[in-house]
Design a protein around this motif. Structure first.
Motif, mmCIF file in Angstrom:
data_model
loop_
_atom_site.group_PDB
_atom_site.id
_atom_site.type_symbol
_atom_site.label_atom_id
_atom_site.label_comp_id
_atom_site.label_asym_id
_atom_site.label_seq_id
_atom_site.Cartn_x
_atom_site.Cartn_y
_atom_site.Cartn_z
ATOM 1 N N UNK A 124 13.997 -2.030 2.128
ATOM 2 C CA UNK A 124 12.865 -1.237 2.640
ATOM 3 C C UNK A 124 11.718 -1.228 1.632
ATOM 4 N N UNK A 125 12.039 -1.152 0.335
ATOM 5 C CA UNK A 125 10.999 -1.176 -0.700
ATOM 6 C C UNK A 125 10.259 -2.516 -0.676
ATOM 7 N N UNK A 126 11.019 -3.606 -0.549
ATOM 8 C CA UNK A 126 10.385 -4.933 -0.492
ATOM 9 C C UNK A 126 9.507 -5.067 0.746
ATOM 10 N N UNK A 127 9.966 -4.566 1.877
ATOM 11 C CA UNK A 127 9.183 -4.646 3.114
ATOM 12 C C UNK A 127 7.888 -3.847 2.979
ATOM 13 N N UNK A 128 7.975 -2.662 2.383
ATOM 14 C CA UNK A 128 6.768 -1.846 2.203
ATOM 15 C C UNK A 128 5.806 -2.492 1.221
ATOM 16 N N UNK A 129 6.324 -3.089 0.158
ATOM 17 C CA UNK A 129 5.450 -3.790 -0.788
ATOM 18 C C UNK A 129 4.753 -4.974 -0.121
ATOM 19 N N UNK A 130 5.449 -5.661 0.781
ATOM 20 C CA UNK A 130 4.829 -6.762 1.521
ATOM 21 C C UNK A 130 3.682 -6.235 2.375
ATOM 22 N N UNK A 131 3.894 -5.090 3.005
ATOM 23 C CA UNK A 131 2.837 -4.479 3.823
ATOM 24 C C UNK A 131 1.634 -4.087 2.961
ATOM 25 N N UNK A 132 1.899 -3.494 1.800
ATOM 26 C CA UNK A 132 0.814 -3.124 0.880
ATOM 27 C C UNK A 132 0.025 -4.369 0.497
ATOM 28 N N UNK A 133 0.726 -5.426 0.166
ATOM 29 C CA UNK A 133 0.076 -6.689 -0.205
ATOM 30 C C UNK A 133 -0.803 -7.204 0.932
ATOM 31 N N UNK A 134 -0.327 -7.095 2.175
ATOM 32 C CA UNK A 134 -1.109 -7.549 3.323
ATOM 33 C C UNK A 134 -2.402 -6.755 3.488
ATOM 34 N N UNK A 135 -2.374 -5.475 3.117
ATOM 35 C CA UNK A 135 -3.589 -4.654 3.182
ATOM 36 C C UNK A 135 -4.552 -4.984 2.041
ATOM 37 N N UNK A 136 -4.011 -5.160 0.838
ATOM 38 C CA UNK A 136 -4.868 -5.255 -0.349
ATOM 39 C C UNK A 136 -5.419 -6.650 -0.632
ATOM 40 N N UNK A 137 -4.650 -7.692 -0.390
ATOM 41 C CA UNK A 137 -5.109 -9.031 -0.751
ATOM 42 C C UNK A 137 -6.428 -9.431 -0.088
ATOM 43 N N UNK A 138 -6.633 -9.162 1.204
ATOM 44 C CA UNK A 138 -7.938 -9.504 1.786
ATOM 45 C C UNK A 138 -9.096 -8.759 1.126
ATOM 46 N N UNK A 139 -8.862 -7.520 0.723
ATOM 47 C CA UNK A 139 -9.926 -6.751 0.065
ATOM 48 C C UNK A 139 -10.283 -7.353 -1.284
ATOM 49 N N UNK A 140 -9.257 -7.738 -2.038
ATOM 50 C CA UNK A 140 -9.487 -8.316 -3.356
ATOM 51 C C UNK A 140 -10.153 -9.676 -3.222
ATOM 52 N N UNK A 141 -9.717 -10.473 -2.274
ATOM 53 C CA UNK A 141 -10.283 -11.810 -2.081
ATOM 54 C C UNK A 141 -11.740 -11.741 -1.644
ATOM 55 N N UNK A 142 -12.074 -10.740 -0.838
ATOM 56 C CA UNK A 142 -13.441 -10.599 -0.322
ATOM 57 C C UNK A 142 -14.386 -10.064 -1.386
ATOM 58 N N UNK A 143 -13.899 -9.235 -2.288
ATOM 59 C CA UNK A 143 -14.750 -8.656 -3.315
ATOM 60 C C UNK A 143 -15.103 -7.231 -2.981
ATOM 61 N N UNK A 144 -15.876 -6.570 -3.869
ATOM 62 C CA UNK A 144 -16.154 -5.164 -3.719
ATOM 63 C C UNK A 144 -17.010 -4.792 -2.523
ATOM 64 N N UNK A 145 -17.874 -5.648 -2.075
ATOM 65 C CA UNK A 145 -18.740 -5.302 -0.935
ATOM 66 C C UNK A 145 -19.115 -6.574 -0.203
ATOM 67 N N UNK A 146 -19.455 -6.372 1.066
ATOM 68 C CA UNK A 146 -19.880 -7.551 1.836
ATOM 69 C C UNK A 146 -21.358 -7.541 2.043
#
Length: 146
Positions: A124-146
């Motif tokens: 369950x911890x691994x599954x939740x970490x995968x979900x967190x990663x799915x939320x955060x990686x696009x934000x980091x890749x895109x940068x602070x603002x569009x």
């Protein structure tokens, strides 16, 4: 003749009200209006075309800065100067609402990670970490603002 006692009443903001039997003295009010950032006391104004101004604003937004902070950093790079005071920005560029929603969802999911870890539920911890990663990686890749 005896002077009346003065009572000190603590206020919720840490200030104090001084009250005598005849009057109440309020603490001095904080200054109103925009406050200057300590140390940034020189204003430099320049004129530019609308196209250049738009390009500066877009470049600054892409770097997550205000136009003024972006120009300050560019000038410091060109002049090979280092100044932590001049390097910081006075006003943050805000993220779009959908980025805020994704950040809140990632934080909420981190609660599930903590619960799963405390219950020793590794899958369950691994599954939740995968979900967190799915939320955060696009934000980091895109940068602070569009």
């Amino acid at each position: 003749m005896e002077k009346p006692a003065i009572e000190v009443i603590p206020a919720c903001d840490g200030a104090h009200l001084y009250q005598s039997p005849t009057e109440t003295v309020l603490p001095e009010a904080p200054p109103r209006g925009p406050q200057k950032t300590a140390g940034l006391d020189l204003r430099f104004v320049t004129r530019m075309s609308r196209d250049l101004g738009t390009a500066v604003a877009e470049a600054a937004r892409a770097d997550g800065l205000t136009a003024g902070a972006w120009v300050r950093r560019l000038i410091m790079e060109r002049l090979a100067l280092r100044s932590s005071l001049d390097h910081r920005s006075g006003r943050p560029v805000h993220r779009p609402a959908e980025d805020t929603v994704a950040l809140v969802a990632a934080l909420r999911e981190l609660v599930f990670v903590g619960n799963a870890v405390s219950c020793r539920d590794v899958p369950a911890a691994k599954a939740s970490l995968t979900t967190v990663r799915e939320f955060l990686l696009p934000l980091v890749a895109r940068g602070p603002a569009r």
